[in-house]
Write a protein that holds these residues in place. Structure first.
Motif, PDB file in Angstrom:
ATOM      1  N   SER A  52       0.821  -1.216   0.000  1.00 13.75           N
ATOM      2  CA  SER A  52       0.000   0.000   0.000  1.00 13.75           C
ATOM      3  C   SER A  52       0.852   1.263   0.000  1.00 13.75           C
ATOM      4  O   SER A  52       0.381   2.315  -0.416  1.00 13.75           O
ATOM      5  CB  SER A  52      -0.969   0.002   1.182  1.00 13.75           C
ATOM      6  OG  SER A  52      -0.275  -0.061   2.401  1.00 13.75           O
ATOM      7  N   GLY A  56       1.772   3.987  -6.522  1.00 12.77           N
ATOM      8  CA  GLY A  56       0.651   3.400  -7.254  1.00 12.77           C
ATOM      9  C   GLY A  56       0.184   2.088  -6.660  1.00 12.77           C
ATOM     10  O   GLY A  56      -0.553   1.357  -7.297  1.00 12.77           O
ATOM     11  N   GLY A  57       0.651   1.838  -5.456  1.00 14.74           N
ATOM     12  CA  GLY A  57       0.328   0.566  -4.809  1.00 14.74           C
ATOM     13  C   GLY A  57      -1.160   0.428  -4.537  1.00 14.74           C
ATOM     14  O   GLY A  57      -1.767   1.260  -3.879  1.00 14.74           O
ATOM     15  N   SER A  58      -1.732  -0.613  -5.047  1.00 22.93           N
ATOM     16  CA  SER A  58      -3.141  -0.893  -4.842  1.00 22.93           C
ATOM     17  C   SER A  58      -3.278  -2.294  -4.279  1.00 22.93           C
ATOM     18  O   SER A  58      -2.630  -3.228  -4.745  1.00 22.93           O
ATOM     19  CB  SER A  58      -3.892  -0.791  -6.168  1.00 22.93           C
ATOM     20  OG  SER A  58      -5.203  -1.269  -6.010  1.00 22.93           O
ATOM     21  N   LEU A  59      -4.122  -2.414  -3.299  1.00 24.96           N
ATOM     22  CA  LEU A  59      -4.369  -3.715  -2.705  1.00 24.96           C
ATOM     23  C   LEU A  59      -5.516  -4.451  -3.415  1.00 24.96           C
ATOM     24  O   LEU A  59      -5.853  -5.566  -3.027  1.00 24.96           O
ATOM     25  CB  LEU A  59      -4.714  -3.566  -1.220  1.00 24.96           C
ATOM     26  CG  LEU A  59      -3.604  -3.034  -0.328  1.00 24.96           C
ATOM     27  CD1 LEU A  59      -4.108  -2.910   1.112  1.00 24.96           C
ATOM     28  CD2 LEU A  59      -2.387  -3.926  -0.378  1.00 24.96           C
ATOM     29  N   ASP A  60      -6.106  -3.832  -4.438  1.00 25.81           N
ATOM     30  CA  ASP A  60      -7.266  -4.431  -5.107  1.00 25.81           C
ATOM     31  C   ASP A  60      -7.053  -5.875  -5.549  1.00 25.81           C
ATOM     32  O   ASP A  60      -7.940  -6.707  -5.349  1.00 25.81           O
ATOM     33  CB  ASP A  60      -7.723  -3.577  -6.282  1.00 25.81           C
ATOM     34  CG  ASP A  60      -8.602  -2.422  -5.841  1.00 25.81           C
ATOM     35  OD1 ASP A  60      -9.093  -2.457  -4.688  1.00 25.81           O
ATOM     36  OD2 ASP A  60      -8.807  -1.494  -6.630  1.00 25.81           O
TER      37      ASP A  60
END
Length: 177
Positions: A52, A56-60
Motif C-alpha cells: 500500500s 501506485g500501490g493498490s491492494l485491489d
C-alpha cells in the motif's frame, strides 16, 4: 483451499490430538498453531504495508482474491468494512441481482433479496445461489454465519393478448386445409 476449510482441518487435527489423551501434546500443538498464526499475521501485515505504500500501490488484486482476502480477514488486516466485503462476495458468487437488505452483527445474519426465480430460463435454484453466496462469504466476510434469501414478489403476469378477427385471405390455420 479456503480459509474456512483450512480452519476446519486445523480444528479436526487438534481435536484428534486431544482425543489421544495426552494433554501436553494437545497443548503443544495448540501453541504451535498460535505461534504460526502470529508469524504469518506479522508477515501479512508487512506485505500489506509495503504494497500500500509503494508508488501506485493498490491492494485491489489482494482484496479481490478469495484466498488472500480470507487471510487478511483472518488476521484482521482487511482494510474494507463488512459491507464492502459482502459486496465483493456477491460479485465473486456472480449474485449481482441480490440486494443486501440487512446485516445483523449480533447474530451474523445477512438478509438478501432478489428477483423471483424462473424468468431467465436457466436451471439454477435458490439453493444453488445460496451455496455460491455462502462459499464466497466464508472467504470475504466470515462474520456472516447465516444467510437468509428472500425472493421478491413476482410481478403479476400480463394477460395474454387474444386477437379475434378474420384471417387474411389465402392463409389457413396450422394443420387445417
Amino acid at each position: 483451499m479456503s480459509a474456512q476449510e483450512t480452519g476446519r482441518r486445523v480444528e479436526e487435527v487438534l481435536d484428534r490430538l486431544a482425543e489421544l489423551g495426552r494433554p501436553e501434546a494437545s497443548e503443544a500443538a495448540e501453541e504451535l498453531v498460535r505461534v504460526l498464526m502470529e508469524f504469518y499475521g506479522a508477515g501479512l501485515a508487512r506485505i500489506v504495508a509495503l504494497l500500500s505504500s509503494a508508488p501506485g500501490g493498490s491492494l485491489d488484486p489482494l482484496l479481490g482474491d478469495e484466498v488472500a482476502a480470507g487471510l487478511l480477514v483472518l488476521h484482521d488486516l482487511h482494510p474494507e468494512d463488512t459491507a464492502a466485503r459482502v459486496d465483493r462476495a456477491l460479485a465473486a458468487a456472480d449474485a449481482g441481482s441480490l440486494v443486501v437488505e440487512e446485516f445483523d452483527q449480533t447474530t451474523g445474519t445477512l438478509r438478501l433479496s432478489g428477483p423471483a426465480g424462473g424468468g431467465c430460463g436457466c436451471g439454477g435454484t435458490a439453493d444453488d445461489t445460496r451455496e455460491h453466496v455462502e462459499a464466497a462469504l466464508s472467504c470475504f466476510a466470515p462474520e456472516v454465519v447465516t444467510v437468509e434469501l428472500a425472493q421478491a414478489e413476482a410481478a403479476p403476469a400480463e394477460p395474454v393478448l387474444l386477437q379475434i378477427g378474420t384471417r387474411p385471405s389465402g392463409t389457413a390455420s396450422a394443420g387445417v386445409r
